[in-house]
Design a protein around this motif. Structure first.
Motif, mmCIF file in Angstrom:
data_model
loop_
_atom_site.group_PDB
_atom_site.id
_atom_site.type_symbol
_atom_site.label_atom_id
_atom_site.label_comp_id
_atom_site.label_asym_id
_atom_site.label_seq_id
_atom_site.Cartn_x
_atom_site.Cartn_y
_atom_site.Cartn_z
ATOM 1 N N GLU A 199 0.873 -1.178 0.000
ATOM 2 C CA GLU A 199 0.000 0.000 0.000
ATOM 3 C C GLU A 199 0.908 1.225 0.000
ATOM 4 O O GLU A 199 1.754 1.361 0.877
ATOM 5 N N ASN A 200 0.760 2.082 -0.988
ATOM 6 C CA ASN A 200 1.611 3.273 -1.063
ATOM 7 C C ASN A 200 0.786 4.506 -1.371
ATOM 8 O O ASN A 200 -0.313 4.416 -1.910
ATOM 9 N N MET A 201 1.382 5.643 -1.046
ATOM 10 C CA MET A 201 0.788 6.910 -1.452
ATOM 11 C C MET A 201 1.397 7.247 -2.810
ATOM 12 O O MET A 201 2.608 7.287 -2.953
ATOM 13 N N ASP A 202 0.552 7.422 -3.801
ATOM 14 C CA ASP A 202 1.102 7.702 -5.124
ATOM 15 C C ASP A 202 0.089 8.456 -5.979
ATOM 16 O O ASP A 202 -1.020 8.768 -5.519
ATOM 17 N N ILE A 203 0.476 8.721 -7.219
ATOM 18 C CA ILE A 203 -0.405 9.434 -8.146
ATOM 19 C C ILE A 203 -1.530 8.488 -8.561
ATOM 20 O O ILE A 203 -1.287 7.399 -9.054
ATOM 21 N N ARG A 204 -2.758 8.934 -8.342
ATOM 22 C CA ARG A 204 -3.904 8.053 -8.585
ATOM 23 C C ARG A 204 -4.443 8.152 -10.004
ATOM 24 O O ARG A 204 -5.632 8.242 -10.223
ATOM 25 N N LEU A 205 -3.562 8.163 -10.979
ATOM 26 C CA LEU A 205 -4.081 8.160 -12.352
ATOM 27 C C LEU A 205 -4.399 6.717 -12.728
ATOM 28 O O LEU A 205 -3.710 5.785 -12.307
ATOM 29 N N PHE A 206 -5.458 6.552 -13.536
ATOM 30 C CA PHE A 206 -5.903 5.199 -13.839
ATOM 31 C C PHE A 206 -5.031 4.547 -14.921
ATOM 32 O O PHE A 206 -4.851 5.101 -15.991
ATOM 33 N N ASN A 296 3.312 -9.854 -6.267
ATOM 34 C CA ASN A 296 3.733 -11.070 -6.975
ATOM 35 C C ASN A 296 3.424 -11.032 -8.469
ATOM 36 O O ASN A 296 3.779 -11.953 -9.201
ATOM 37 N N GLU A 297 2.739 -9.995 -8.922
ATOM 38 C CA GLU A 297 2.413 -9.907 -10.344
ATOM 39 C C GLU A 297 3.526 -9.181 -11.089
ATOM 40 O O GLU A 297 4.200 -8.324 -10.530
ATOM 41 N N LYS A 298 3.666 -9.522 -12.368
ATOM 42 C CA LYS A 298 4.728 -8.910 -13.165
ATOM 43 C C LYS A 298 4.456 -7.420 -13.380
ATOM 44 O O LYS A 298 3.345 -7.047 -13.735
ATOM 45 N N PRO A 299 5.464 -6.560 -13.166
ATOM 46 C CA PRO A 299 5.270 -5.127 -13.436
ATOM 47 C C PRO A 299 4.864 -4.915 -14.891
ATOM 48 O O PRO A 299 5.279 -5.664 -15.769
ATOM 49 N N GLY A 300 4.044 -3.920 -15.118
ATOM 50 C CA GLY A 300 3.632 -3.616 -16.482
ATOM 51 C C GLY A 300 2.461 -4.453 -16.969
ATOM 52 O O GLY A 300 2.000 -4.280 -18.086
ATOM 53 N N THR A 301 1.946 -5.353 -16.119
ATOM 54 C CA THR A 301 0.758 -6.129 -16.523
ATOM 55 C C THR A 301 -0.497 -5.532 -15.882
ATOM 56 O O THR A 301 -0.412 -4.738 -14.948
ATOM 57 N N LEU A 302 -1.631 -5.953 -16.384
ATOM 58 C CA LEU A 302 -2.920 -5.464 -15.884
ATOM 59 C C LEU A 302 -3.228 -5.967 -14.482
ATOM 60 O O LEU A 302 -4.204 -5.556 -13.875
ATOM 61 N N LEU A 303 -2.402 -6.893 -13.964
ATOM 62 C CA LEU A 303 -2.694 -7.481 -12.658
ATOM 63 C C LEU A 303 -1.888 -6.850 -11.528
ATOM 64 O O LEU A 303 -2.103 -7.148 -10.366
ATOM 65 N N ARG A 304 -0.956 -5.988 -11.877
ATOM 66 C CA ARG A 304 -0.040 -5.458 -10.867
ATOM 67 C C ARG A 304 -0.723 -4.400 -9.982
ATOM 68 O O ARG A 304 -0.569 -4.393 -8.768
ATOM 69 N N ASP A 305 -1.477 -3.509 -10.597
ATOM 70 C CA ASP A 305 -2.197 -2.491 -9.839
ATOM 71 C C ASP A 305 -3.608 -3.003 -9.525
ATOM 72 O O ASP A 305 -4.332 -3.433 -10.420
ATOM 73 N N ALA A 306 -3.974 -2.953 -8.248
ATOM 74 C CA ALA A 306 -5.228 -3.586 -7.836
ATOM 75 C C ALA A 306 -6.440 -2.983 -8.550
ATOM 76 O O ALA A 306 -7.376 -3.705 -8.900
ATOM 77 N N ARG A 307 -6.426 -1.686 -8.806
ATOM 78 C CA ARG A 307 -7.600 -1.076 -9.467
ATOM 79 C C ARG A 307 -7.678 -1.488 -10.932
ATOM 80 O O ARG A 307 -8.762 -1.708 -11.472
ATOM 81 N N GLU A 308 -6.523 -1.599 -11.583
ATOM 82 C CA GLU A 308 -6.531 -2.064 -12.974
ATOM 83 C C GLU A 308 -6.976 -3.522 -13.064
ATOM 84 O O GLU A 308 -7.724 -3.900 -13.969
ATOM 85 N N PHE A 309 -6.510 -4.318 -12.117
ATOM 86 C CA PHE A 309 -6.900 -5.728 -12.042
ATOM 87 C C PHE A 309 -8.435 -5.798 -11.988
ATOM 88 O O PHE A 309 -9.078 -6.555 -12.723
ATOM 89 N N GLY A 310 -9.005 -4.975 -11.148
ATOM 90 C CA GLY A 310 -10.458 -4.962 -10.992
ATOM 91 C C GLY A 310 -11.167 -4.622 -12.293
ATOM 92 O O GLY A 310 -12.169 -5.244 -12.649
ATOM 93 N N SER A 311 -10.640 -3.654 -13.016
ATOM 94 C CA SER A 311 -11.359 -3.277 -14.235
ATOM 95 C C SER A 311 -11.168 -4.338 -15.318
ATOM 96 O O SER A 311 -12.044 -4.533 -16.157
ATOM 97 N N LEU A 312 -10.051 -5.055 -15.268
ATOM 98 C CA LEU A 312 -9.885 -6.198 -16.177
ATOM 99 C C LEU A 312 -10.968 -7.250 -15.893
ATOM 100 O O LEU A 312 -11.623 -7.770 -16.808
ATOM 101 N N LEU A 313 -11.187 -7.525 -14.609
ATOM 102 C CA LEU A 313 -12.202 -8.520 -14.241
ATOM 103 C C LEU A 313 -13.595 -8.060 -14.658
ATOM 104 O O LEU A 313 -14.401 -8.847 -15.165
ATOM 105 N N ASN A 314 -13.874 -6.786 -14.438
ATOM 106 C CA ASN A 314 -15.175 -6.270 -14.856
ATOM 107 C C ASN A 314 -15.390 -6.445 -16.356
ATOM 108 O O ASN A 314 -16.472 -6.819 -16.796
#
Ligand SMILES: [Mn+2]
Length: 510
Positions: A199-206, A296-314
């Motif tokens: 969990e980090n503080m970072d830029i929240r761009l999608f 544990n997910e590879k950087p640069g994939t849709l699974l690395r960022d939890a919010r992106e992972f979610g939109s992939l599932l949606n």
């Protein structure tokens, strides 16, 4: 912040889960898990599937759009299935479960409000509300499924990251700086402890991991940047002005690739821009917030960022690829990820096509005193109507109207799907779409059903009853906003003024 925090009963909540576990452990034959097909439901199914697999319990998983009576009745025909688990749904459908499935062992792991209590001891209803946890933002379906999995076997703590994906996809990040709180907070801590989450503080761009920076800016609707959100050319220009190199060689960089210094530069530029454009300081500052990374997910994939992972599932859920999505949540990779990426691309294309239809001057859009209706019956897939209006209401022209947006689409079975979306400020004024929609649906009759949360709700109604629904909703919403106005006038004068709705009769703009 929350008034119910004193009475939160974690022990009672876990004790209820243990009841459920006992019944699943004793299961004879296959346990059938029925889950919702949005990201929260798909992660729920993945977490439960993995836990049952680990426990050597025979299981099957199935996704449904909504747990309607005909589906429950169909399930009751599966005479060889003695144990069902309902995840991310079921809490609002206990009446139907009572009717058709009271002779089976039922475990409901849901975070939606319960209307009817179970009538049989064999129906175990795990729900956060009786323990004073608010299911709209303190725990989601995936979170409850996670507590089930973890209580079944502590090893399942490695599912914490997937549970966080579900909670974020259900927009439960209502804590300070878009963080997760309460029961969700416990899951975050577990994930960090298990080494699967950061969990980090970072830029929240999608699209922090996968998108070009200007694209991430273009697609970000929260916060909403007037003049940038949705406008690729302007975003390219904005990024050029920051002086931050957009490419490394011929490879486009992402937010994740930026150095600390570059991150600071970008945040400063966005802050300055936002304030110049009249955003509130709070909105402008909300560009910095909590981001969740699946380590544990590879950087640069849709699974690395939890919010992106979610939109992939949606995307998978809405395009009918639930098997792929649940497989990914259970940890299966190989070809699944590649397939999911293709689906995501297809999905994005569809979204932008549909969004072009939702504008204030569109022939499909009609404005009432207290709501705006988008009629997508002839033009939009019912699985995507919710997303489309969620995006639309965050665009400036709709947000400025200060009215909830209601979208309708036709389903394969001929019924009409209704999706309602509000905004934070409207909820603060007293809007509760779940309540309004439940009431409006009741007035239509027994062949309609609906409900949900204050900010987002959905329903399914028979063809031809749309008009009645809109009018009832219009009245209910007017009452909610007015009532709150009256109360706030009594209590204090510091609260933002609510625009007074004049009459309850409807009128159209075009
Ligand atoms: Mn959910």
């Amino acid at each position: 912040m929350s008034t119910d925090s004193e009475k939160q009963d974690f022990k009672g909540f876990i004790a209820k889960i243990k009841e459920g576990i006992d019944s699943v452990k004793d299961a004879k034959g296959t346990v059938l898990c029925i889950s919702h097909i949005d990201a929260d439901g798909l992660t729920s199914a993945g977490i439960i599937g993995k836990a049952l697999h680990r426990a050597n319990i025979q299981y099957q998983v199935r996704g449904v759009r909504q747990l309607e009576l005909p589906i429950i009745s169909e399930l009751s025909m599966l005479k060889n299935i003695k144990n069902f688990i309902f995840s991310d749904l079921g809490g609002g459908q206990i009446e139907g479960i009572n009717k058709y499935l009271s002779d089976r062992n039922i475990l409901i792991l849901d975070h939606h409000p319960v209307i009817t209590p179970p009538k049989s001891k064999s129906i175990i209803n795990v729900n956060p509300f009786p323990y004073n946890y608010d299911g709209s933002h303190q725990v989601s379906g995936s979170g409850i499924s996670y507590f089930f999995a973890k209580t079944l076997d502590p090893k399942n703590i490695d599912s914490a990251a997937i549970a966080v994906v579900g909670a974020l996809a259900d927009r439960q990040d209502k804590g300070e700086k878009n963080s997760l709180t309460d029961l969700n907070r416990i899951i975050v801590k577990d994930g960090i402890k298990a080494g699967v989450l950061e969990e980090n503080m970072d830029i929240r761009l999608f699209g922090r991991e996968t998108r070009r920076i200007y694209q991430a800016l273009e697609y970000t609707t929260d916060p909403f940047y007037p003049g940038l959100t949705g406008d690729g050319d302007m975003c390219i220009r904005f990024m050029r002005d920051t002086g931050i190199p957009q490419q490394k060689g011929d490879k486009w960089r992402t937010i994740q690739d930026l150095s600390e210094e570059e991150r600071r530069t970008l945040v400063q530029a966005l802050l300055t821009y936002g304030l110049q454009m009249g955003m509130s300081a709070e909105d402008a500052q909300s560009i910095l917030g909590k981001v969740y990374t699946l380590t544990n997910e590879k950087p640069g994939t849709l699974l690395r960022d939890a919010r992106e992972f979610g939109s992939l599932l949606n995307s998978c859920g809405r395009l009918g690829a639930t098997g792929i999505a649940i497989g990914i949540c259970m940890g299966e990779r190989k070809f699944l990820l590649q397939e999911a990426e293709t689906i995501m691309k297809e999905y994005r294309k569809k979204i932008s096509q549909f969004l072009e239809l939702v504008t204030l001057d569109s022939e499909h859009v009609k404005e009432y005193n207290n709501l705006i209706v988008f009629d997508g019956k002839d033009v939009i897939d019912d699985t995507m109507i919710g997303t489309i209006i969620s995006i639309a209401i965050s665009t400036k022209s709709f947000a400025d109207k200060k009215k909830p947006l209601i979208g309708i689409a036709e389903s394969n079975d001929g019924t009409v799907k209704v999706s309602c979306r509000g905004t934070g400020p409207l909820v603060a004024m007293g809007l509760d779409l779940g309540l309004a929609l439940r009431g409006a649906v009741e007035s239509i009759g027994s062949n309609a059903e609906g409900g949900g949360h204050n900010i987002a709700a959905g329903a399914r109604i028979p063809q031809g009853t749309e008009q009645l629904l809109f009018e009832n909703l219009n009245i209910a919403i007017e009452k909610q906003l007015k009532k709150d106005e009256a109360e706030s006038k009594k209590q204090s004068s510091t609260k933002k003024a609510v625009k007074k709705p004049k009459t309850t009769t409807t009128k159209t703009t075009k």
